[in-house]
Design a protein around this motif. Structure first.
Motif: not given
Length: 271
Positions: A122-136, A150-159
């Protein structure tokens, strides 16, 4: 001897004298004429600028060199490289590499959203980047019939602590990963073929992404021949959002890494 006989020689003498004088005058006039004619002829041959001289077919015309072509104007770089910060983790131009960790290293973007695309995780991104991915993803399907995921998106420090395997050519240390910015996504075919594998570069999905991602504000962050600059081996699946203006400028100038475009030091190893 009579008087008439005495005068006859004198008359002849006088006639002879007159003939001599007349002949001398004639010779003088002839000589003067020759001198005048010669002088006029000399002037004509040396300085005649009249029609006869201009039309002399043997005269070589003066060749004037053609004016030199002016050099083409030097291209003017009008792109504003200071439009966004390269250090602020909230900037879409933030540069993260082995010499430039996030500050703070446990940074977490406040505007993360779910990315409504097919995915394996399940991918998370900042809103601007997310909108661009959907369009692409939609353009890939509409233009080429390709289905992406999507295979991977946002990863936290702990992740990232869990992902890092000690191989600095293939994974980033926590606090040094672009995935932690919320601006990076790993993309592959929906089928899963060649996901997170260099062979993606040979598939239609990988080729389309390579040639078209810039239109949507993404760059291929780790090109095949730039390991000495980026510090990472070729990842044809790893795309970083930088916005359409910068992605377009990099595409048009042929500069493929953020380090080279912004004149930053190469980062092959951790400092």
């Amino acid at each position: 001897m009579s008087a008439s006989e005495r005068r006859e020689p004198s008359d002849r003498v006088r006639q002879n004298r007159r003939l001599v004088v007349a002949l001398s005058l004639s010779l003088v006039l002839i000589a003067a004429s020759v001198v005048v004619i010669g002088a006029v002829a000399g002037d004509d041959s040396n300085g005649d600028t009249g029609p006869s001289a201009a039309s002399d077919p043997t005269e070589t015309p003066t060749v004037r060199p053609a004016p030199a072509e002016p050099p083409p104007p030097a291209p003017v770089d009008t792109f504003d490289r200071a439009a966004h910060s390269l250090d602020d983790p909230m900037s879409i131009w933030v540069v993260v590499n082995k010499l430039r960790p996030l500050t703070p290293q446990d940074f977490e973007p406040p505007d993360l959203v779910d990315v409504p695309v097919e995915h394996t995780n399940e991918p998370l991104l900042r809103q601007e980047a997310s909108d661009a991915v959907v369009s692409m993803f939609q353009a890939a399907f509409d233009e080429a019939g390709l289905e992406l995921a999507s295979n991977s998106a946002y990863r936290s420090y702990s992740a990232q602590e869990n992902v890092y395997d000690g191989d600095d050519l293939t994974t980033a240390r926590p606090g040094f990963s672009e995935h932690q910015t919320g601006l990076t996504i790993d993309i592959g075919p929906l089928s899963g073929e060649c996901s997170l594998d260099p062979c993606l570069a040979e598939l239609p999905e990988g080729i389309w992404l390579r040639d078209n991602a810039w239109r949507f504000g993404f760059i291929l962050r780790y090109p095949a021949d730039k390991t000495p600059v980026t510090g990472y081996s070729f990842e044809p699946w790893h795309f970083r959002y930088v916005g359409v203006p910068l992605a377009t400028e990099m595409h048009e100038t042929g500069v493929v890494t953020l380090e080279e475009f912004f004149g930053l030091p190469a980062a092959p190893d951790y400092g």
